[in-house]
Design a protein around this motif. Structure first.
Motif, PDB file in Angstrom:
ATOM      1  N   LYS A 171       0.828  -1.211   0.000  1.00 33.49           N
ATOM      2  CA  LYS A 171       0.000   0.000   0.000  1.00 33.49           C
ATOM      3  C   LYS A 171       0.860   1.258   0.000  1.00 33.49           C
ATOM      4  O   LYS A 171       0.398   2.355   0.315  1.00 33.49           O
ATOM      5  N   ASN A 172       2.163   1.045  -0.261  1.00 30.72           N
ATOM      6  CA  ASN A 172       3.124   2.136  -0.285  1.00 30.72           C
ATOM      7  C   ASN A 172       3.279   2.839   1.063  1.00 30.72           C
ATOM      8  O   ASN A 172       3.504   4.045   1.141  1.00 30.72           O
ATOM      9  N   LYS A 173       3.160   2.046   2.128  1.00 32.00           N
ATOM     10  CA  LYS A 173       3.347   2.562   3.490  1.00 32.00           C
ATOM     11  C   LYS A 173       4.707   2.098   4.003  1.00 32.00           C
ATOM     12  O   LYS A 173       5.103   0.963   3.775  1.00 32.00           O
ATOM     13  N   LYS A 174       5.391   3.013   4.715  1.00 34.34           N
ATOM     14  CA  LYS A 174       6.687   2.662   5.298  1.00 34.34           C
ATOM     15  C   LYS A 174       6.528   1.599   6.382  1.00 34.34           C
ATOM     16  O   LYS A 174       5.685   1.754   7.271  1.00 34.34           O
ATOM     17  N   GLN A 175       7.312   0.560   6.310  1.00 38.02           N
ATOM     18  CA  GLN A 175       7.323  -0.469   7.348  1.00 38.02           C
ATOM     19  C   GLN A 175       8.737  -0.556   7.909  1.00 38.02           C
ATOM     20  O   GLN A 175       9.642  -1.086   7.278  1.00 38.02           O
ATOM     21  N   SER A 176       8.917  -0.010   9.118  1.00 33.61           N
ATOM     22  CA  SER A 176      10.248   0.054   9.719  1.00 33.61           C
ATOM     23  C   SER A 176      10.716  -1.315  10.178  1.00 33.61           C
ATOM     24  O   SER A 176       9.920  -2.108  10.687  1.00 33.61           O
ATOM     25  N   CYS A 177      11.999  -1.564  10.016  1.00 29.23           N
ATOM     26  CA  CYS A 177      12.586  -2.808  10.511  1.00 29.23           C
ATOM     27  C   CYS A 177      12.339  -2.897  12.019  1.00 29.23           C
ATOM     28  O   CYS A 177      12.571  -1.933  12.749  1.00 29.23           O
ATOM     29  N   GLY A 178      11.839  -4.019  12.456  1.00 27.28           N
ATOM     30  CA  GLY A 178      11.606  -4.226  13.888  1.00 27.28           C
ATOM     31  C   GLY A 178      10.285  -3.687  14.380  1.00 27.28           C
ATOM     32  O   GLY A 178      10.049  -3.652  15.598  1.00 27.28           O
ATOM     33  N   ASN A 179       9.369  -3.271  13.489  1.00 25.83           N
ATOM     34  CA  ASN A 179       8.118  -2.660  13.966  1.00 25.83           C
ATOM     35  C   ASN A 179       7.067  -3.688  14.425  1.00 25.83           C
ATOM     36  O   ASN A 179       6.015  -3.313  14.937  1.00 25.83           O
ATOM     37  N   GLY A 180       7.377  -4.965  14.220  1.00 27.10           N
ATOM     38  CA  GLY A 180       6.488  -6.001  14.763  1.00 27.10           C
ATOM     39  C   GLY A 180       5.241  -6.273  13.936  1.00 27.10           C
ATOM     40  O   GLY A 180       4.425  -7.097  14.322  1.00 27.10           O
ATOM     41  N   ASN A 181       5.091  -5.614  12.798  1.00 22.78           N
ATOM     42  CA  ASN A 181       3.902  -5.848  11.975  1.00 22.78           C
ATOM     43  C   ASN A 181       3.960  -7.177  11.231  1.00 22.78           C
ATOM     44  O   ASN A 181       2.925  -7.742  10.880  1.00 22.78           O
ATOM     45  N   TYR A 182       5.144  -7.656  10.972  1.00 25.58           N
ATOM     46  CA  TYR A 182       5.292  -8.896  10.193  1.00 25.58           C
ATOM     47  C   TYR A 182       6.057  -9.975  10.957  1.00 25.58           C
ATOM     48  O   TYR A 182       5.658 -11.124  10.959  1.00 25.58           O
ATOM     49  N   ALA A 183       7.174  -9.594  11.565  1.00 22.11           N
ATOM     50  CA  ALA A 183       7.959 -10.583  12.310  1.00 22.11           C
ATOM     51  C   ALA A 183       7.334 -10.777  13.694  1.00 22.11           C
ATOM     52  O   ALA A 183       6.785  -9.846  14.269  1.00 22.11           O
ATOM     53  N   ASP A 184       7.425 -12.004  14.218  1.00 21.55           N
ATOM     54  CA  ASP A 184       6.966 -12.246  15.592  1.00 21.55           C
ATOM     55  C   ASP A 184       7.878 -11.522  16.568  1.00 21.55           C
ATOM     56  O   ASP A 184       7.427 -10.944  17.542  1.00 21.55           O
ATOM     57  N   LEU A 185       9.180 -11.592  16.264  1.00 24.38           N
ATOM     58  CA  LEU A 185      10.181 -10.951  17.107  1.00 24.38           C
ATOM     59  C   LEU A 185      11.263 -10.368  16.206  1.00 24.38           C
ATOM     60  O   LEU A 185      11.577 -10.964  15.169  1.00 24.38           O
ATOM     61  N   SER A 186      11.839  -9.233  16.604  1.00 26.33           N
ATOM     62  CA  SER A 186      12.979  -8.671  15.868  1.00 26.33           C
ATOM     63  C   SER A 186      14.086  -8.391  16.862  1.00 26.33           C
ATOM     64  O   SER A 186      13.820  -8.064  18.019  1.00 26.33           O
ATOM     65  N   ILE A 187      15.313  -8.513  16.407  1.00 24.62           N
ATOM     66  CA  ILE A 187      16.424  -8.275  17.338  1.00 24.62           C
ATOM     67  C   ILE A 187      17.430  -7.278  16.770  1.00 24.62           C
ATOM     68  O   ILE A 187      17.605  -7.146  15.551  1.00 24.62           O
ATOM     69  N   PHE A 188      18.087  -6.582  17.692  1.00 18.44           N
ATOM     70  CA  PHE A 188      19.096  -5.570  17.354  1.00 18.44           C
ATOM     71  C   PHE A 188      20.331  -5.777  18.231  1.00 18.44           C
ATOM     72  O   PHE A 188      20.223  -6.359  19.306  1.00 18.44           O
ATOM     73  N   SER A 189      21.473  -5.289  17.763  1.00 18.35           N
ATOM     74  CA  SER A 189      22.712  -5.367  18.541  1.00 18.35           C
ATOM     75  C   SER A 189      23.261  -3.962  18.748  1.00 18.35           C
ATOM     76  O   SER A 189      23.150  -3.112  17.867  1.00 18.35           O
ATOM     77  N   PHE A 190      23.868  -3.759  19.911  1.00 16.21           N
ATOM     78  CA  PHE A 190      24.504  -2.463  20.189  1.00 16.21           C
ATOM     79  C   PHE A 190      26.004  -2.614  20.382  1.00 16.21           C
ATOM     80  O   PHE A 190      26.633  -1.921  21.172  1.00 16.21           O
ATOM     81  N   HIS A 191      26.561  -3.576  19.658  1.00 16.91           N
ATOM     82  CA  HIS A 191      28.013  -3.738  19.556  1.00 16.91           C
ATOM     83  C   HIS A 191      28.579  -2.460  18.906  1.00 16.91           C
ATOM     84  O   HIS A 191      27.900  -1.843  18.079  1.00 16.91           O
ATOM     85  N   PRO A 192      29.805  -2.056  19.270  1.00 17.14           N
ATOM     86  CA  PRO A 192      30.333  -0.778  18.767  1.00 17.14           C
ATOM     87  C   PRO A 192      30.304  -0.574  17.252  1.00 17.14           C
ATOM     88  O   PRO A 192      30.200   0.563  16.801  1.00 17.14           O
ATOM     89  N   VAL A 193      30.396  -1.627  16.453  1.00 17.53           N
ATOM     90  CA  VAL A 193      30.368  -1.376  15.003  1.00 17.53           C
ATOM     91  C   VAL A 193      28.951  -1.137  14.476  1.00 17.53           C
ATOM     92  O   VAL A 193      28.786  -0.689  13.345  1.00 17.53           O
ATOM     93  N   LYS A 194      27.923  -1.416  15.287  1.00 21.05           N
ATOM     94  CA  LYS A 194      26.545  -1.238  14.816  1.00 21.05           C
ATOM     95  C   LYS A 194      26.141   0.247  14.918  1.00 21.05           C
ATOM     96  O   LYS A 194      26.906   1.066  15.408  1.00 21.05           O
ATOM     97  N   HIS A 195      24.936   0.573  14.493  1.00 23.16           N
ATOM     98  CA  HIS A 195      24.534   1.990  14.451  1.00 23.16           C
ATOM     99  C   HIS A 195      24.527   2.644  15.827  1.00 23.16           C
ATOM    100  O   HIS A 195      24.860   3.811  15.970  1.00 23.16           O
ATOM    101  N   ILE A 196      24.064   1.878  16.805  1.00 19.18           N
ATOM    102  CA  ILE A 196      23.938   2.410  18.163  1.00 19.18           C
ATOM    103  C   ILE A 196      24.845   1.576  19.060  1.00 19.18           C
ATOM    104  O   ILE A 196      24.735   0.348  19.066  1.00 19.18           O
ATOM    105  N   ALA A 197      25.757   2.239  19.766  1.00 15.55           N
ATOM    106  CA  ALA A 197      26.741   1.503  20.556  1.00 15.55           C
ATOM    107  C   ALA A 197      26.436   1.568  22.041  1.00 15.55           C
ATOM    108  O   ALA A 197      26.178   2.637  22.589  1.00 15.55           O
ATOM    109  N   CYS A 198      26.451   0.425  22.698  1.00 14.01           N
ATOM    110  CA  CYS A 198      26.352   0.381  24.162  1.00 14.01           C
ATOM    111  C   CYS A 198      27.602  -0.278  24.757  1.00 14.01           C
ATOM    112  O   CYS A 198      27.652  -0.543  25.942  1.00 14.01           O
ATOM    113  N   GLY A 199      28.604  -0.573  23.952  1.00 16.12           N
ATOM    114  CA  GLY A 199      29.714  -1.432  24.366  1.00 16.12           C
ATOM    115  C   GLY A 199      29.316  -2.843  23.978  1.00 16.12           C
ATOM    116  O   GLY A 199      29.727  -3.361  22.953  1.00 16.12           O
ATOM    117  N   GLU A 200      28.499  -3.464  24.798  1.00 17.62           N
ATOM    118  CA  GLU A 200      27.734  -4.648  24.420  1.00 17.62           C
ATOM    119  C   GLU A 200      26.284  -4.303  24.714  1.00 17.62           C
ATOM    120  O   GLU A 200      25.994  -3.530  25.640  1.00 17.62           O
TER     121      GLU A 200
END
Ligand SMILES: *Cc1c(COP(=O)(O)O)cnc(C)c1O
Length: 385
Positions: A171-200
């Motif tokens: 329908k030409n609507k934005k579907q953000s990665c991790g928004n839960g509309n399609y996947a049961d679960l989505s995961i992200f990492s905050f390792h320093p090389v990723k977009h958002i860093a927490c250390g680990e």
């Protein structure tokens, strides 16, 4: 001489440092108020109902597999071109990993190949799929979910490369990665090389309340103090261990760093997209360099990958010039551990051909124009030598 240029790098600002120091001086070191705040802000960022902060992306995958009851009789599909953790989470729970080859144009798992794999096995053989938004290229989850629903499969979206990424639905609507509309679960990492860093650090997002509650329990040993959930209650100190969980908590000061980084995430994404565009424009007329093509509007550009001839020589040449590129990834099925499980070289020819030619170029928000020009210049120089 230009200083050394890695393929990826974290960006820690003065505000980030202050946020961590403030939290170190506050009451909670491990899970405290910053965890809830990070979860709330992250779920708002990706558009999901729930978010669960955990100690790293691998722990996030493990908890997802547990929450979906992966066990010895589970058969789960993923892509050979990913970090090993995407597959390993199935093994942690005793399940079997199957691979479907990649789409040679965008390097993500090929949905047609998944369908072929499903149809090659008896009905009900598979229990789930773990697609990866590889390099930041969002998998078309609308398409994948249609297939998953037809065969009663769950989806864990490995979105480690794609915070801020999105695809356009029918329908030409934005579907953000991790928004839960399609996947049961989505995961992200905050390792320093990723977009958002927490250390680990890691995050699970979902719209499923039942799974959310299970994840909260599993993150802390399977222990609950919720008086409404207890089977008995001996008093104010009382808790129950209701499932076999783990200690996969994120600390409050890591969450404070995550919150501070998240506030700059869109800025970083903008810069990544500019860098990607410049690479694409610079290599557009050079047949020897092939980028990740196809639909790329919502690409999160964790990586900028090119496919090239003489990859090893180029890698070494760039290294001599203090440019440290990387290869993402060695096909998972060719690692000694998965070979012991019966997989072998030759099983997934497109992934293997990709691996022979791929190279990840420097891309991160603090990469300067001058540095990027130098990278481009050296690559062009290599091929005209
Ligand atoms: C980084 C990464 C992981 C694992 O995350 P960690 O936080 O390092 O445990 C899993 N999958 C993919 C695709 C990744 O890039």
């Amino acid at each position: 001489m230009i200083k050394s240029i890695p393929y990826g790098k974290q960006f820690i600002s003065n505000e980030d440092v202050q946020a961590v120091v403030d939290t170190l001086k506050a009451d909670f070191l491990t899970q405290g108020p910053k965890i809830n705040e990070f979860e709330k802000k992250f779920s708002e960022y990706v558009g999901s109902k729930y978010a669960v902060a955990v100690s790293n992306g691998t722990a996030a995958l493990h908890l997802c597999a547990m929450a979906l009851n992966v066990n010895e009789s589970s058969n789960v599909m993923t892509t050979p071109i990913t970090f090993v953790a995407s597959a390993n989470c199935v093994r942690y729970c005793g399940g079997n990993v199957f691979f479907a080859d990649i789409n040679p144009d965008n390097f993500t798992i090929d949905i047609e190949k998944i369908e072929q794999l499903i149809l090659s096995k008896p009905k009900g053989f598979f229990s789930g799929i773990i697609p990866v938004d590889f390099a930041g290229y969002p998998v078309d989850l609308e398409e994948l979910k249609k297939l998953a629903d037809e065969h009663d499969l769950w989806i864990i979206e490995d979105a480690c490369h794609a915070p801020g990424g999105y695809f356009m639905d029918k329908k030409n609507k934005k579907q953000s990665c991790g928004n839960g509309n399609y996947a049961d679960l989505s995961i992200f990492s905050f390792h320093p090389v990723k977009h958002i860093a927490c250390g680990e650090g890691g995050m699970i997002t979902t719209n499923n309340e039942e799974l959310y509650k299970k994840l909260i329990l599993l993150r802390t040993h399977g222990i609950t103090k919720d008086v409404n959930a207890l089977q008995e209650n001996h008093g104010g100190w009382f808790y129950e261990m209701q499932e076999l969980g783990y200690n996969y908590r994120l600390t409050d000061f890591q969450a404070a760093l995550g919150i501070s980084q998240l506030a700059r995430a869109d800025e970083g994404l903008e810069r990544r997209r500019k860098i990607a565009k410049k690479y694409a424009d610079s290599f557009a007329n050079r047949l020897f360099i092939k980028g990740q093509s196809g639909y790329i509007e919502g690409h999160a550009y964790h990586l900028y990958i090119i496919k090239v001839d003489r990859r090893k020589e180029l890698y070494d040449f760039l290294r001599l010039n203090n440019i440290f590129t990387q290869v993402h990834y060695i096909p998972v099925h060719t690692s000694p551990y998965y070979k012991l499980l019966g997989w072998k070289k030759g099983d997934f020819p497109l992934s293997e051909e990709y691996y022979d030619m791929c190279l990840s170029l420097p891309i991160y928000p603090t990469l300067t124009n001058e540095e990027q020009d130098f990278v481009i210049e050296k690559i062009v120089e290599f091929y005209s030598l």
